[in-house]
Design an enzyme around this catalytic site. Structure first.
Site, PDB file in Angstrom:
ATOM      1  N   LYS A  78       0.836  -1.205   0.000  1.00  0.00           N
ATOM      2  CA  LYS A  78       0.000   0.000   0.000  1.00  0.00           C
ATOM      3  C   LYS A  78       0.870   1.254   0.000  1.00  0.00           C
ATOM      4  O   LYS A  78       1.921   1.287   0.651  1.00  0.00           O
ATOM      5  CB  LYS A  78      -0.918  -0.033   1.232  1.00  0.00           C
ATOM      6  CG  LYS A  78      -1.991   1.057   1.268  1.00  0.00           C
ATOM      7  CD  LYS A  78      -2.870   0.830   2.483  1.00  0.00           C
ATOM      8  CE  LYS A  78      -3.911   1.930   2.669  1.00  0.00           C
ATOM      9  NZ  LYS A  78      -4.735   1.684   3.885  1.00  0.00           N
ATOM     10  N   SER A 153      -9.481   1.670   3.560  1.00  0.00           N
ATOM     11  CA  SER A 153      -8.599   2.446   2.714  1.00  0.00           C
ATOM     12  C   SER A 153      -7.599   1.615   1.913  1.00  0.00           C
ATOM     13  O   SER A 153      -6.893   2.152   1.059  1.00  0.00           O
ATOM     14  CB  SER A 153      -7.841   3.476   3.559  1.00  0.00           C
ATOM     15  OG  SER A 153      -6.985   2.853   4.498  1.00  0.00           O
ATOM     16  N   SER A 177      -9.673  -0.835   7.598  1.00  0.00           N
ATOM     17  CA  SER A 177      -9.156  -0.540   6.264  1.00  0.00           C
ATOM     18  C   SER A 177      -8.504  -1.704   5.547  1.00  0.00           C
ATOM     19  O   SER A 177      -8.250  -1.621   4.351  1.00  0.00           O
ATOM     20  CB  SER A 177      -8.169   0.626   6.335  1.00  0.00           C
ATOM     21  OG  SER A 177      -8.829   1.831   6.612  1.00  0.00           O
TER      22      SER A 177
END
Length: 456
Positions: A78, A153, A177
């Protein structure tokens, strides 16, 4: 089946016996990316040539008998997990782009184990949304239905995993997330015990963990990333818990009502209830429980994070502040109405959540619940409520374990009438991460209906 769709466990076995090379695998993964990325927009800072070079080095190590624990396995990270030389925009056009000077702890451990980190993945604005809406990245979409969100997220990580961009994808989680996108994309997503994976820049609730297609791959990724790092004072030495669980007599708390937030879709209730029946038939003792958290707790969390975000945004120069997503700016616009007492009370509610979860674990070994009250919502919405004043109505099942620091993982347990994945969440006591993953693996093997991945 394409090499891009093989699990990490399968790839390592093939590398070991010489039937497949990391060079072949990364080419298949990059071909998959070329074919699908225009539709799902999961990646940031793709480095195809760097990946090919890393795969060649991995091929050499396998030939010389010097391979690491993840050698040659394609991995994404990420974008808010620093990798040297790549800027960390945090999903927003308001960030100045400066290359990271070093790998964050998790990325460093993956690279040291021989993983081929071929790309970063997208995230929404400041990681504060359960969607892929961003002023910096293209809108990330769900491979099961590109009109729907992949969640957030860890939006790109989930989309990449479901689309078959290799087997292991690393995300972050501060309120759901990892688990929300994993649930909405049909994946195993683990938020570990806090401190098990060093984050480098710790703050309340934040954890780093894997999103994968299988529990075995998640366990493998966790084992590589675990351990103390001096850059994270909350981290601790690697645990030695084993990947396994005894179902006979396992005390399972069944939580079907979060007590706050969006109403739970009947299809979600049915799928998670059926999962409870699977455990019960295997000898587990399943009992329904009342909601763990309250409206006061979730609203307090909202107030604290609103002030924190407002403070960060207020520190930006005006021209950069104007680039922040309008929905985020609207959310923080009311922060000035909060008193110091409001904020302190909000902060205290994180501790109240932790205490409430801890009380449940005095009587139960596992808490089984939905991951989210709904299936994936339209991709263009920042929030499922489409209301910046109500940003957290979808995290009632997930956020308690961030505050209590307990491990929690997801597993796909069903499908909506529209064919969207439905996830169940399994939370367990501290340091029993592998037990949770083993339980997820058992449930994946005992699904009443399994479906092919959407883009194989």
């Amino acid at each position: 089946m394409s090499l891009a769709d093989l699990t990490a466990v399968e790839l390592l076995a093939k590398y070991r016996d010489g039937s497949v090379s990391p060079v072949e695998v990364i080419e298949d993964v990059l071909a998959r990316v070329d074919a699908l990325e225009p539709q799902i927009c999961a990646l940031y800072a793709l480095d195809a040539e760097g990946a090919r070079a890393a795969a060649l080095e991995s091929e050499r190590r396998w030939r010389e008998g010097a391979a690491g624990a993840l050698d040659g396995v394609p991995v994404t990270v990420k974008e808010n997990i620093a990798t040297r030389g790549t800027p960390v925009p945090q999903g927003t056009a308001a960030t100045l782009l400066s290359p990271a000077v070093e790998d964050a702890p998790a990325a460093a451990r993956l690279r040291s184990a021989g993983a081929v980190i071929f790309s970063k993945t997208t995230m929404p604005e400041y990681g504060m949304l359960s969607s892929g809406v961003s002023t910096f990245h293209h809108l990330t979409r769900n491979p099961w239905d590109v009109t729907k969100t992949a969640g957030g997220s860890s939006a790109g990580a989930a989309a990449a995993a479901a689309a078959g961009y290799g087997p292991i994808h690393i995300g972050t989680d501060i309120g759901g997330s990892i688990r929300l996108p994993a649930g909405w994309c049909g994946l195993v997503g683990l938020k570990p015990t806090h401190g098990r994976v060093a984050v480098g820049n710790p703050y309340p609730g934040r954890a780093i963990g894997p999103l994968t297609r299988t529990a075995g791959d998640a366990a493998l990724a966790l084992s590589v990333m675990s351990g103390y790092d001096p850059r994270d004072h909350t981290s601790f030495p690697a645990s030695d818990d084993e990947f396994g669980v005894e179902l006979e007599g396992l005390r399972v708390a069944l939580l079907l009502d979060a007590g706050v937030g969006l109403a739970v879709d009947p299809a979600v209730i049915a799928a998670v209830s059926a999962t409870a029946d699977v455990l019960s038939k295997a000898g587990a003792l399943v009992e329904p429980i009342d909601p763990i958290i309250t409206r006061e707790m979730l609203d307090g969390l909202d107030r604290f994070w609103r002030i924190r975000s407002a403070t960060d945004i207020a520190a930006l120069p005006e021209e950069r502040r104007a680039k922040v997503l309008p929905q985020i700016r609207e959310w923080v616009s009311t922060a000035g109405d909060l008193s110091g007492s409001d904020v302190f009370h909000g902060y205290s509610q994180m501790g109240a959540m932790a205490a409430a979860v801890g009380q449940v674990f005095t009587a139960y070994d596992v808490i089984l619940s939905p991951v989210a009250p709904i299936t994936a919502f339209p991709a263009e919405l920042a929030y499922p409520t489409d209301d910046p004043s109500k940003p957290f109505e979808q995290i009632g099942f997930t956020v308690p374990y961030n505050m209590s620091q307990h491990p929690a993982t997801t597993v796909n347990v069903g499908w909506s009438a529209a064919g969207l994945p439905i996830g169940a969440q399994l939370a367990v006591p501290h340091h029993q991460d592998m037990r949770a993953l083993a339980l997820a693996g058992y449930l994946a093997d005992h699904q009443t209906e399994s479906r092919a991945w959407p883009m194989e």
